[in-house]
Design a protein around this motif. Structure first.
Motif, PDB file in Angstrom:
ATOM      1  N   ILE A  50     -43.750 -61.050 -10.787  1.00 49.45           N
ATOM      2  CA  ILE A  50     -44.295 -61.003 -12.145  1.00 49.45           C
ATOM      3  C   ILE A  50     -44.029 -62.371 -12.743  1.00 49.45           C
ATOM      4  O   ILE A  50     -42.890 -62.693 -13.093  1.00 49.45           O
ATOM      5  CB  ILE A  50     -43.626 -59.898 -12.980  1.00 49.45           C
ATOM      6  N   ILE A  80     -49.501 -61.770 -12.577  1.00 51.18           N
ATOM      7  CA  ILE A  80     -48.943 -61.343 -11.299  1.00 51.18           C
ATOM      8  C   ILE A  80     -49.365 -62.345 -10.223  1.00 51.18           C
ATOM      9  O   ILE A  80     -50.544 -62.707 -10.139  1.00 51.18           O
ATOM     10  CB  ILE A  80     -49.451 -59.938 -10.893  1.00 51.18           C
ATOM     11  N   ASP A  82     -49.335 -63.144  -6.064  1.00 45.81           N
ATOM     12  CA  ASP A  82     -49.127 -62.647  -4.703  1.00 45.81           C
ATOM     13  C   ASP A  82     -49.687 -63.671  -3.720  1.00 45.81           C
ATOM     14  O   ASP A  82     -50.895 -63.788  -3.544  1.00 45.81           O
ATOM     15  CB  ASP A  82     -49.831 -61.297  -4.516  1.00 45.81           C
ATOM     16  N   LEU A  92     -48.065 -52.312 -10.130  1.00 45.54           N
ATOM     17  CA  LEU A  92     -47.257 -52.696 -11.285  1.00 45.54           C
ATOM     18  C   LEU A  92     -47.087 -51.468 -12.177  1.00 45.54           C
ATOM     19  O   LEU A  92     -48.070 -50.889 -12.636  1.00 45.54           O
ATOM     20  CB  LEU A  92     -47.926 -53.821 -12.072  1.00 45.54           C
ATOM     21  N   LEU A 206     -42.648 -54.392 -10.207  1.00 45.10           N
ATOM     22  CA  LEU A 206     -43.669 -54.736  -9.216  1.00 45.10           C
ATOM     23  C   LEU A 206     -43.207 -54.221  -7.860  1.00 45.10           C
ATOM     24  O   LEU A 206     -42.117 -54.525  -7.393  1.00 45.10           O
ATOM     25  CB  LEU A 206     -43.860 -56.251  -9.181  1.00 45.10           C
TER      26      LEU A 206
END
Length: 212
Positions: A50, A80, A82, A92, A206
């Motif tokens: 996050i 967010i 990734d 989330l 998360l």
């Protein structure tokens, strides 16, 4: 006087250069172009995190005889990130603790927070529509029944509720969730609560992999 004749014979040689015809190969040639993308192994870099979660401020309002709904006017957002190499997905969730006034130990009762369906955007340009995570919207707004989103309860034993989920193959990259001017976060406070300056803990969690 005797004359001597000197005869000189001039030989003219002509050199003939023959033309050589070269063969031309018109067939296309196929070569290779290679690239190897690897996961970031720098221990200081978070592959899934996050990146940002805004505080929420619902301002102030005078107590009345009916329930009140306050809106967040600061345009909060969530970010967010990734950057894992296989995009396994993530979810989330959010929970809301009790609203307490530390000066007099008062607690707000029956409070609910409404999240409208969040708009997710990314700076990447590849397959954006196919990779966009899903925002859950099973509940109605307190102010407008046509606006859908998610309600969570304020509690001294708060439970997580999934706000955004991303199935395998989606959600990779960096995603920013924003709320527009029409769809705002709402805080609903039932009538009968007492005056005070209240604060609560809003916790985002998360999780690796999507959760229903």
């Amino acid at each position: 006087m005797k004359k001597i004749w000197f005869c000189c014979t001039l030989l003219l040689s002509t050199l003939i250069i023959g033309e050589t015809v070269l063969a031309v190969d018109m067939e296309p040639k196929t070569q290779k172009a290679t690239v190897n993308l690897i996961e970031n192994t720098d221990p200081s870099v978070s592959l899934l995190e996050i990146t940002k979660a805004s505080d929420l401020n619902f301002g102030s309002k005078a107590i009345g005889i009916t329930d009140m709904t306050l809106t967040e006017e600061q345009s909060p957002n969530l970010v967010i990130t990734d950057i894992r190499g296989d995009a396994p997905g993530w979810s989330l969730s959010v929970s809301l603790g009790e609203f307490k006034d530390s000066s007099n130990s008062r607690v707000l009762k029956g409070v609910q927070l409404f999240y409208p369906a969040i708009t997710l955007t990314t700076s990447a340009t590849v397959d954006v529509a196919e990779r966009t995570p899903e925002t859950l919207s099973t509940d109605e707004s307190f102010e407008d029944s046509f606006v859908k989103g998610l309600r969570i309860n304020s509690s001294d034993t708060p439970s997580n509720k999934v706000l955004i989920k991303s199935v395998s193959g989606k959600g990779n990259g960096q995603w920013t969730g924003t709320y527009d001017a029409t769809h705002k976060l709402e805080l609903n406070i039932p009538a009968g609560n007492l005056a005070g300056n209240y604060e609560s803990s809003l916790t985002y969690t998360l999780t690796d992999g999507p959760t229903i």
